[in-house]
Design a protein around this motif. Sequence first.
Motif, PDB file in Angstrom:
ATOM      1  N   GLU A 593      -5.345   6.229   1.097  1.00  0.00           N
ATOM      2  CA  GLU A 593      -6.086   5.623  -0.103  1.00  0.00           C
ATOM      3  C   GLU A 593      -6.415   4.254  -0.158  1.00  0.00           C
ATOM      4  O   GLU A 593      -5.695   3.483   0.384  1.00  0.00           O
ATOM      5  CB  GLU A 593      -5.043   6.056  -1.393  1.00  0.00           C
ATOM      6  CG  GLU A 593      -4.561   7.576  -1.415  1.00  0.00           C
ATOM      7  CD  GLU A 593      -3.360   7.743  -2.443  1.00  0.00           C
ATOM      8  OE1 GLU A 593      -3.382   6.934  -3.041  1.00  0.00           O
ATOM      9  OE2 GLU A 593      -2.888   8.756  -2.132  1.00  0.00           O
ATOM     10  N   ARG A 594      -7.439   4.136  -1.224  1.00  0.00           N
ATOM     11  CA  ARG A 594      -7.599   2.522  -1.407  1.00  0.00           C
ATOM     12  C   ARG A 594      -6.752   1.879  -2.501  1.00  0.00           C
ATOM     13  O   ARG A 594      -7.189   1.645  -3.806  1.00  0.00           O
ATOM     14  CB  ARG A 594      -9.262   2.427  -1.697  1.00  0.00           C
ATOM     15  CG  ARG A 594     -10.136   2.724  -0.630  1.00  0.00           C
ATOM     16  CD  ARG A 594     -11.353   2.527  -1.094  1.00  0.00           C
ATOM     17  NE  ARG A 594     -12.324   2.316  -0.018  1.00  0.00           N
ATOM     18  CZ  ARG A 594     -12.880   3.155   0.709  1.00  0.00           C
ATOM     19  NH1 ARG A 594     -12.472   4.767   0.441  1.00  0.00           N
ATOM     20  NH2 ARG A 594     -13.532   3.283   1.823  1.00  0.00           N
ATOM     21  N   SER A 595      -5.602   1.849  -2.241  1.00  0.00           N
ATOM     22  CA  SER A 595      -4.490   1.235  -3.167  1.00  0.00           C
ATOM     23  C   SER A 595      -3.306   0.748  -2.482  1.00  0.00           C
ATOM     24  O   SER A 595      -3.395   1.108  -1.350  1.00  0.00           O
ATOM     25  CB  SER A 595      -3.947   2.616  -4.068  1.00  0.00           C
ATOM     26  OG  SER A 595      -3.297   3.659  -3.239  1.00  0.00           O
ATOM     27  N   LYS A 596      -2.700  -0.189  -3.174  1.00  0.00           N
ATOM     28  CA  LYS A 596      -1.568  -0.704  -2.373  1.00  0.00           C
ATOM     29  C   LYS A 596      -0.565  -0.048  -1.705  1.00  0.00           C
ATOM     30  O   LYS A 596      -0.012   1.016  -2.580  1.00  0.00           O
ATOM     31  CB  LYS A 596      -1.122  -2.109  -3.511  1.00  0.00           C
ATOM     32  CG  LYS A 596       0.022  -2.873  -2.567  1.00  0.00           C
ATOM     33  CD  LYS A 596       0.511  -4.006  -3.519  1.00  0.00           C
ATOM     34  CE  LYS A 596       1.511  -4.810  -2.999  1.00  0.00           C
ATOM     35  NZ  LYS A 596       1.923  -6.145  -3.711  1.00  0.00           N
ATOM     36  N   SER A 597      -0.336  -0.267  -0.387  1.00  0.00           N
ATOM     37  CA  SER A 597       0.752   0.278   0.304  1.00  0.00           C
ATOM     38  C   SER A 597       0.506   2.017   0.370  1.00  0.00           C
ATOM     39  O   SER A 597       1.369   2.534   0.830  1.00  0.00           O
ATOM     40  CB  SER A 597       2.147   0.328  -0.468  1.00  0.00           C
ATOM     41  OG  SER A 597       2.562  -0.938  -0.474  1.00  0.00           O
ATOM     42  N   LYS A 598      -0.766   2.534   0.364  1.00  0.00           N
ATOM     43  CA  LYS A 598      -1.033   3.737   0.426  1.00  0.00           C
ATOM     44  C   LYS A 598      -1.983   4.056   1.530  1.00  0.00           C
ATOM     45  O   LYS A 598      -2.160   5.114   2.257  1.00  0.00           O
ATOM     46  CB  LYS A 598      -1.606   4.296  -0.962  1.00  0.00           C
ATOM     47  CG  LYS A 598      -0.833   4.362  -2.006  1.00  0.00           C
ATOM     48  CD  LYS A 598       0.309   5.282  -2.038  1.00  0.00           C
ATOM     49  CE  LYS A 598       1.201   5.415  -3.214  1.00  0.00           C
ATOM     50  NZ  LYS A 598       2.505   6.309  -3.065  1.00  0.00           N
ATOM     51  N   GLY A 599      -2.854   3.135   1.870  1.00  0.00           N
ATOM     52  CA  GLY A 599      -3.888   3.214   2.819  1.00  0.00           C
ATOM     53  C   GLY A 599      -3.364   2.267   4.205  1.00  0.00           C
ATOM     54  O   GLY A 599      -2.529   1.603   4.057  1.00  0.00           O
TER      55      GLY A 599
END
Length: 834
Positions: A593-599
């Motif tokens: 994902e393009r989100s913090k701590s997800k990708g």
Amino acid sequence: MQPNLVADKLEKLLHDFSEKAVATTVKGKTVPAKRKKVKRTKEEIRRQQEQFHAKTVKEIDSLLEDYYTRISQEGADSIGAAYARFSSRFQDSIADQLRSILQAAVRLNIYIPRENVFFDLAVRGFQDRRPGLLALREKIEAGNIQSLMIFTTARLYRRAYKCLQFVEEELVERGIRGIFVKSHIDTDDGDNWRTTLQALANIDEAQVRVYGAHINASHEGLFDRQMIHTSLSLGYTGEIVEGELTRRQRPRRRIVIDPESAQWIVRIFYWYVVDRISIAEIARKLNADENAPAPENSITGLWTHALVRKHLSNPLYRGWWAYGATETKWKSKKDYAAQIPRQAPLREAHFDDLQIIPDECWYAAQTLLAAETSNSGRKSKTEGPDNGPRLLQGLFACPEHGRRLAAGGAKGRVLLCPCCRCIEASSRPIFTHLNRKLALQRTCDHLIDWIRPSEELIDSVIEECVRRSAELQKEDPHILQALKKRAAELKATIDFNRRYPGVSEDEQRQTMLILKDLRRQLNDVLARLSSIEAAQQSPPPTPSREQVAEFLDATRELIQQGLTSKDESLLRKIRLSMEGIIQGKIEVHQMGERSKSKGWLQGRLRIDVAGFVVKELTGVGCADSNTVQEVSIDFRKVDPIDEQSETAKRLWDDGLLHKAIAQQMDCSPAYVTKLVQHWHDKRGLTRPNNKRRRKQLESKQTKVPSYKEIANQVHELMIAGHSNLEIGRVLGVSDATVAKAIKWWHEKRGFPVPTAADRRQLKLSRAKEMLAEGILVTDVAAKLDYTPRGLKMALAKLAADNGETAPDFRSRRGNAKAGSAANGKKLDSDGLAA
């Protein structure tokens, strides 16, 4: 890592030059060979100029003292000024010019005060900003002179239009009389002076060009004969040619290799190509060594980065000499001379007897020079472990925008694409920041794993060596012609960009980048040509499997040091090894994902381990390698149990028991079972059955059994003819353990286990050998655990089975006793007949 062939050639050259550069004997005393002189320092040059100026002033004062005895200011018709000049520091004609000027001044009744005498020492006539001429212009503007006297038109200017402009604007328009003593020109002579001045000025300008052409022609002749015609680079010296003198009546000299300084050139190439020492470090090593010669074109006598690089890129050292590659063009507006590259040198040739560095070594250095990166950017203000590692700097790239990732974030701890930061987060090609330490750790770990010396990789390296050697031996002549044509095209493009770099600074900067890439391409083509020609003369050797395995282990150890080392020289070697394995850049792609701590980020790259090993061990590169692989690296933080499970699985695959794995990982066997199960669960695989696996393992014990430890000793004693009981007594084990050791030794090597009949046959063969050596039957039986009667019966049966005659032991014995040889011959210390 070291290319062995290049290293061997440079080491041999260094040894040969060292032997030649021996001390010379003069009148019974041994003195070292003469070293090159250090260039004059700026202070010495300034002091010599001051002394020369003082000497000239003293000569002028002496001439004026005599001049003032013949003329006075009151009786003179006008107040004048004098100007004199010469071009080279090898000339000294100010006094001669002024003497002729003063004689003419007496004849014309012109008074020249001391403050109106101006001169320039060793200044070219093309130059406009001269101290003496500038002072003269100030005096003219002040309006304190009525006449100006000059020796000839050439002493004023070497350009016709400038000479005319000065006389017209500075003298005639101001009403000042201009007199050129030896040119017989006087501006008071009506309008005739203009025609004469223009003609003579044009002749002076033409003479300079004629002299230049004559000098070039003379130098070209000397070049063809390998005579000294200009200053020599380090590594060469002059050898006197008997019977030939120069214009200055000095002995003519032929260019030869100077062994003493040439060995330092070889050292520089060895440090750079083999040891992979940086250019700056080489300069420091040379400056620290008192025996190192001074570099050419250095005023201070110190080596610098630019001077070391200049020597590394000098084609003279591979025997390629050129004369007139550039020509001097005077920039009138800027008032200085510039070296402009010619379309082609006036003369160029390859002199085999002047070659110091072999072609492959020189081209290897050019390849490294083309790959050198500049130390651009601001230096970090903080020092310590918080700084990001620089080993992988410039190696990662954004495929979407085609540019390198730059350091950013707090203290530069991450890599990011500047272009991606300007795009909305939802559609940003690279959203996640790449932690530099994580990137270094994961990249090094994967490289170490990829270059593990497996049988498959070693086979691939050997096959690639054989393939490249065969291709070079039967290289298509059309390929050679294509490479030569490509080299000529690149040279022409380089020459064009050098002659026309652009007008603006941006254009010139872009041209420099283009030239750097063109030179890299040219060096690759020339290196390819050189390797093909060398291989056709002598094919490159194929390394052994042991050499390949040893090189792979050394490379893995080197890359492992890159995780903790701060040594710049070592990091340079590691980076060059990485660039040899990794083809191009590591393209970074966004995953998850393009989100913090997800990708997380994934690096996709092309590696060629086999090609790298072949090039390093044989020096033979290949443009189209068949061993390139496309791989990927996930740059994401790993849970500790994931890392431990990877380690446990690797040991588990090596066939170790859980107890042995637990001992290596310093944990319990139950935790090892949990790690193995975690590894399979994470990948959606079925958990293994440990009981079934244990049955399939070759070794089911953590400690090596005693019968395996003594297997080699048991085998040697068995070959000597000893029984299991006797072997057991010698080694302190039971006969059952001896039998087990014999069985394991043979099965491990794929040999059949010897039976009792085989052992008996082996013992009887040993008995026959001992009897043939002259040992009595009694002594043989004692050594082989037989009774004399039993041994005789066994040998007789063996002879009958083989259709041979039974030996007559009685007649053979004669009068010999036990401990001596048959028929009374003495035995040596080994029990053999003397």
